[in-house]
Design a protein around this motif. Sequence first.
Motif, short mmCIF file in Angstrom:
data_model
loop_
_atom_site.label_atom_id
_atom_site.label_comp_id
_atom_site.label_asym_id
_atom_site.label_seq_id
_atom_site.Cartn_x
_atom_site.Cartn_y
_atom_site.Cartn_z
N TYR A 27 5.52 -5.10 -5.83
CA TYR A 27 6.28 -4.67 -7.00
C TYR A 27 7.21 -5.79 -7.49
O TYR A 27 7.32 -6.05 -8.70
N ARG A 28 7.87 -6.44 -6.53
CA ARG A 28 8.77 -7.52 -6.92
C ARG A 28 7.99 -8.70 -7.53
O ARG A 28 8.53 -9.42 -8.38
N ALA A 29 6.74 -8.86 -7.06
CA ALA A 29 5.92 -9.94 -7.61
C ALA A 29 5.25 -9.54 -8.91
O ALA A 29 4.56 -10.35 -9.55
N GLY A 30 5.40 -8.29 -9.32
CA GLY A 30 4.81 -7.82 -10.57
C GLY A 30 3.35 -7.48 -10.47
O GLY A 30 2.69 -7.27 -11.50
N VAL A 31 2.82 -7.39 -9.23
CA VAL A 31 1.40 -7.07 -9.07
C VAL A 31 1.15 -5.57 -9.24
O VAL A 31 0.20 -5.15 -9.90
N ASP A 32 2.03 -4.73 -8.61
CA ASP A 32 1.90 -3.28 -8.70
C ASP A 32 3.02 -2.71 -9.54
O ASP A 32 4.09 -3.33 -9.72
N GLY A 33 2.78 -1.50 -10.02
CA GLY A 33 3.80 -0.82 -10.79
C GLY A 33 4.78 -0.07 -9.91
O GLY A 33 4.65 0.02 -8.69
N ARG A 34 5.78 0.50 -10.58
CA ARG A 34 6.83 1.22 -9.87
C ARG A 34 6.29 2.47 -9.17
O ARG A 34 6.77 2.87 -8.12
N LEU A 35 5.29 3.08 -9.73
CA LEU A 35 4.75 4.34 -9.20
C LEU A 35 4.20 4.15 -7.79
O LEU A 35 4.39 5.01 -6.92
N GLU A 36 3.55 3.03 -7.54
CA GLU A 36 3.01 2.77 -6.21
C GLU A 36 4.14 2.64 -5.18
O GLU A 36 4.02 3.13 -4.06
N LEU A 37 5.23 1.98 -5.57
CA LEU A 37 6.35 1.83 -4.65
C LEU A 37 7.01 3.18 -4.35
O LEU A 37 7.36 3.48 -3.20
N LEU A 38 7.18 3.99 -5.40
CA LEU A 38 7.78 5.31 -5.19
C LEU A 38 6.93 6.17 -4.25
O LEU A 38 7.45 6.89 -3.39
N ASP A 39 5.64 6.09 -4.42
CA ASP A 39 4.75 6.88 -3.57
C ASP A 39 4.85 6.42 -2.11
O ASP A 39 4.83 7.24 -1.18
N ALA A 40 4.95 5.10 -1.90
CA ALA A 40 5.09 4.58 -0.54
C ALA A 40 6.41 5.02 0.09
O ALA A 40 6.47 5.34 1.28
#
Length: 478
Positions: free
Chosen positions: A417-430
């Motif tokens: 997420y910090r690298a801009g590869v994934d969106g915020r939704l993936e981080l929230l789900d994790a």
Amino acid sequence: MRLFLILPLLACLGACSLTPTLERPAAPVPARFAMGATTPASMLPPSALGWRAMFGDPRLQRLIALSLANNRDLRLATLNVEAVQAQANIQRAARLPAVELDATSTRERVLNTDANDRANHEVNQQTGVNVALSAFEIDLFGRVRALSDAALARYLASEQGRDAAQIALVGAVAEAYFAQRLADEQLQLTERTLADWQQSLELARLLKQAEQSSSLDVAQAEGQVALAEADLEARRRAQAQADNALQLLVGSELPGDLPPALPLERQPSVARLPAGLPADLLLSRPDLRQAEQMLVAANADIGAARAAFFPQISLTASFGYASTSLGGLFDPARQVWRFAPQISQPLFQGGRLRAELRLAEVRKSEAVAQYERAIQTAFREVADALAGTATFDHQIEAQMRAVTAAERRLRLSDLRYRAGVDGRLELLDAQRQLHAVQQALLELRRAEITNRVALYKALGGGLHERDITKTAAVAVAH
């Protein structure tokens, strides 16, 4: 005096008993438990394992000791034992003759008139000493003995009931304590999670200000923090309720000098209890012995109901001295005695005696059913606890692997997420997944400990206070 010499002979006539022979029903359960290894013959049974040896947490030991001293339910059970013991003593006293010593002295002034209707006064004095036997029933058909046996059995049942109440109290305090530990650790986990999610929200807002993320990411982060705040309040409520439940069982306000609590994963309670026990060892449980004694009492009631159909013979007798002067009271010529045997045979009771006999037989059948049900319940409690023992370890191990995997996923999702590869939704789900599996692991640890407590209690443990040293000494003695 010859009268009193034959009284012991009359009392010995009560040798006939109409109480039926008690045949205890066979245990309606399998001979052995399906799960669990065979117990070595030298292993100390759980019923002899003191609760101080079972529960090594000093804080829990202190709470159990306080509950045994202050709990009202246990106090009522103890008072009930004392009351039933007094009733048994009263009934047992009916089997022995009641002998009384009476000493009387009467002095009175009476008015007499002669033939010319002239009044004169006379003073009369009467002094007496008597040893009396009052309405002693000669128990020819065992009625009084059956009633005494029933009262004794109920007293023994009340003692077993008190022991069963103590075991239940020890187990309930342990379960409430571990529930409190779970609520406290879940609250701490939620607080840490909320702090992490608040930091994530701040990061989302900073990225939004730098125009590196959208308002959607901020809204998602705010929603997640709001859910964590709501969960935090629920955890605080659960902790307060757990504290209240524990305080109620302890019976007093929790003292402020309690030892510090140990976390669930460091609880030093005994990890393994004897398994594969033969089912007949369950009969050492106090609640089963209580049901057995109630069966004995119901059987004795049948004997008393049968004896009520036969004659009842009672004896009243007295022997003593009576004199008009105290100086000549014990003159052999002043001896007086009274002998009054009485026999009573029921002729017509409107069917009452038959109804009482039928009632006693029905109550015995109920006692048999309750005895069998108590055995079945005890067998299922142990079998369920053994099933948990066989599966909890593997389940906790798998859940710990799930926590490790969730932590690794969160670290990778945060980096992406910090690298801009994934969106915020993936981080929230994790983040949500990690929180969920951590909460589930806490629940599992508490359930596993509670299962150990249930097995310990189901096998009759919790009555003794032996610590580890004393328990080891008992094991060596066995």
